[in-house]
Design a protein around this motif. Structure first.
Motif, PDB file in Angstrom:
ATOM      1  N   PHE A   1       8.903  -5.459  -1.078  1.00  0.00           N
ATOM      2  CA  PHE A   1       9.993  -5.612  -0.943  1.00  0.00           C
ATOM      3  C   PHE A   1      10.773  -5.298  -0.117  1.00  0.00           C
ATOM      4  O   PHE A   1      12.045  -5.141   0.510  1.00  0.00           O
ATOM      5  CB  PHE A   1      10.057  -5.122  -2.329  1.00  0.00           C
ATOM      6  N   VAL A   2      10.278  -4.038   0.383  1.00  0.00           N
ATOM      7  CA  VAL A   2      11.587  -3.950   2.048  1.00  0.00           C
ATOM      8  C   VAL A   2      11.179  -4.503   3.210  1.00  0.00           C
ATOM      9  O   VAL A   2      11.599  -4.583   3.922  1.00  0.00           O
ATOM     10  CB  VAL A   2      11.048  -2.049   2.434  1.00  0.00           C
ATOM     11  N   HIS A   3       9.921  -4.721   3.645  1.00  0.00           N
ATOM     12  CA  HIS A   3       9.812  -5.603   4.694  1.00  0.00           C
ATOM     13  C   HIS A   3      10.336  -7.843   4.759  1.00  0.00           C
ATOM     14  O   HIS A   3       9.433  -7.813   5.601  1.00  0.00           O
ATOM     15  CB  HIS A   3       8.788  -4.815   5.282  1.00  0.00           C
ATOM     16  N   GLY A   4       9.726  -7.664   3.122  1.00  0.00           N
ATOM     17  CA  GLY A   4       9.708  -8.822   2.718  1.00  0.00           C
ATOM     18  C   GLY A   4       7.727  -9.620   3.343  1.00  0.00           C
ATOM     19  O   GLY A   4       8.049 -10.886   3.439  1.00  0.00           O
ATOM     20  N   VAL A   5       7.219  -8.776   3.710  1.00  0.00           N
ATOM     21  CA  VAL A   5       6.248  -9.034   4.303  1.00  0.00           C
ATOM     22  C   VAL A   5       4.635  -9.636   2.867  1.00  0.00           C
ATOM     23  O   VAL A   5       4.235  -8.221   2.115  1.00  0.00           O
ATOM     24  CB  VAL A   5       5.152  -8.424   5.031  1.00  0.00           C
ATOM     25  N   ALA A   6       4.810 -10.450   2.074  1.00  0.00           N
ATOM     26  CA  ALA A   6       4.199 -10.431   0.366  1.00  0.00           C
ATOM     27  C   ALA A   6       2.472 -10.919   0.645  1.00  0.00           C
ATOM     28  O   ALA A   6       2.511 -10.783   0.025  1.00  0.00           O
ATOM     29  CB  ALA A   6       4.860 -11.712   0.106  1.00  0.00           C
ATOM     30  N   GLY A   7       2.109 -11.224   2.115  1.00  0.00           N
ATOM     31  CA  GLY A   7       0.441 -11.280   2.235  1.00  0.00           C
ATOM     32  C   GLY A   7      -0.717  -9.841   1.386  1.00  0.00           C
ATOM     33  O   GLY A   7      -1.783 -10.025   2.165  1.00  0.00           O
ATOM     34  N   PHE A   8       0.458  -9.013   1.666  1.00  0.00           N
ATOM     35  CA  PHE A   8      -0.641  -7.778   1.268  1.00  0.00           C
ATOM     36  C   PHE A   8      -2.064  -7.861   0.496  1.00  0.00           C
ATOM     37  O   PHE A   8      -1.078  -7.663  -1.201  1.00  0.00           O
ATOM     38  CB  PHE A   8       0.433  -6.332   1.203  1.00  0.00           C
ATOM     39  N   GLY A   9      -2.779  -7.371   0.877  1.00  0.00           N
ATOM     40  CA  GLY A   9      -4.010  -6.851  -0.313  1.00  0.00           C
ATOM     41  C   GLY A   9      -4.340  -5.574  -0.206  1.00  0.00           C
ATOM     42  O   GLY A   9      -3.599  -5.008  -0.595  1.00  0.00           O
TER      43      GLY A   9
END
Ligand code: FES
Ligand SMILES: [Fe+2]
Length: 335
Positions: free
Chosen positions: A192-200
């Protein structure tokens, strides 16, 4: 570009106003540990630099023959002049601008120019300092205890295939060091803050003052999607060694140091592949990405509260693990 600590303080005048950090975050502002106070090259042989950290005025100086950096309280034991304002280095002593009393590397008065003998009881408080990875680190322990650990030396810091670059921007932020590093285990904010969606998932390893969080992530690169991880290795609450696993060999030491109970200074010292012409393309992208992320975090850090009992979602327990680990850096009654 490297900035001196005077630059840090000058920048702080422009920060947004709002509830004071100490009223939002009820944690002791200066946890025990090692903190970066300058780059090695900021304090050259025979130089004295004035600084403010941990709510104290300090000087950092190096003898004329380029010895180790020394960190002293700035105010002279004689009559309280600020040695950082006009004091200077002479040989392996530092000289106060007011009456030219001289102090040696151990903070001891060794000469009063208008008397035969030094004043044996006159001593400057000396802060324990080391140089590591091209940085000057100081040990902060409000109770006066000496360090029982040191952060690691990185192989990249001396590898000729790497270049070391201090982030162009030095960020002055109205927050607390612990709040900044809590980000490393807060996996859900990356979307939501950094726009990096792929965190698992995030995997944690703890060993005394070291806390390593490895978050699996799929990253967009010029070669397409790559499954990798972001590894954050904290050494106390002042230093975070960050790297991307599976993408390239760049690293950064992300350091955060309190100026006082209101503001901290955050700096990236990058170690990225490169040569005499500068960093490689990958190195540049790495530096850009990590700098971008901090700027996205700042508005949240500067205005949020520290919730001692957060209402976490399922899967966010790493935050509590991090907080439990962090308690070791506070005296029992001030956390
Ligand atoms: S106050 Fe420093 S020499 Fe007198
Ligand atoms: Fe963040």
């Amino acid at each position: 570009m490297t900035a001196t600590s005077q630059d840090y303080v000058a920048e702080s005048a422009s920060v947004a106003t709002g509830p004071a950090t100490a009223s939002r975050i009820k944690l002791h502002p200066f946890p025990v540990g090692w903190y970066r106070i300058a780059s090695s090259e900021d304090v050259k042989a025979g130089e004295l630099v004035s600084m403010r950290w941990f709510g104290e005025d300090l000087i950092c100086w190096r003898s004329a023959d380029g010895g180790e950096p020394r960190v002293f309280d700035a105010y002279c034991a004689h009559m309280g002049a600020n040695i950082g304002r006009g004091g200077f280095v002479q040989g392996d002593t530092v000289v106060c601008p007011f009456h030219h009393w001289k102090y040696d590397c151990a903070g001891k008065n060794v000469e009063i120019p208008y008397r035969d003998k030094p004043q044996r009881g006159a001593r400057q408080k000396v802060w324990t300092a080391i140089e590591r990875n091209g940085q000057i680190l100081v040990w902060n322990a409000p109770d006066g205890s000496e360090p029982d650990w040191t952060p690691p030396q990185l192989p990249e810091a001396t590898d000729p295939e790497f270049v070391s670059i201090v982030s162009e921007k030095i960020w002055t932020v109205r927050t607390h060091v612990q709040e900044v590093f809590e980000n490393t285990v807060d996996v859900s904010h990356f979307q939501f803050v950094h726009g990096v969606a792929g965190f698992g998932s995030v995997e944690l390893v703890e060993d005394g003052p070291m806390f390593r969080a490895t978050a699996s992530v799929s990253m967009e690169t010029s070669r397409g999607k790559v499954d990798g991880a972001v590894e954050s290795e904290l050494w106390g609450l002042g230093l975070d060694i960050v790297r991307q696993v599976g993408i390239g060999r760049a690293r950064s030491i992300f350091s955060v140091t309190p100026i006082d109970d209101e503001q901290v200074v955050a700096t990236h010292t990058f170690f990225v592949p490169g040569d005499a012409d500068g960093p490689s393309r990958y190195g540049k992208a790495f530096m850009r990405e990590f700098s971008r992320q901090i700027e996205q975090d700042i508005p949240i850090w500067e205005t949020k509260l520290y919730r001692a009992k957060p209402r976490l979602a399922t899967g966010e327990n790493a935050i509590l693990d991090f907080r439990r680990w962090a308690t070791q850096f506070y005296a029992a009654d001030d956390e």
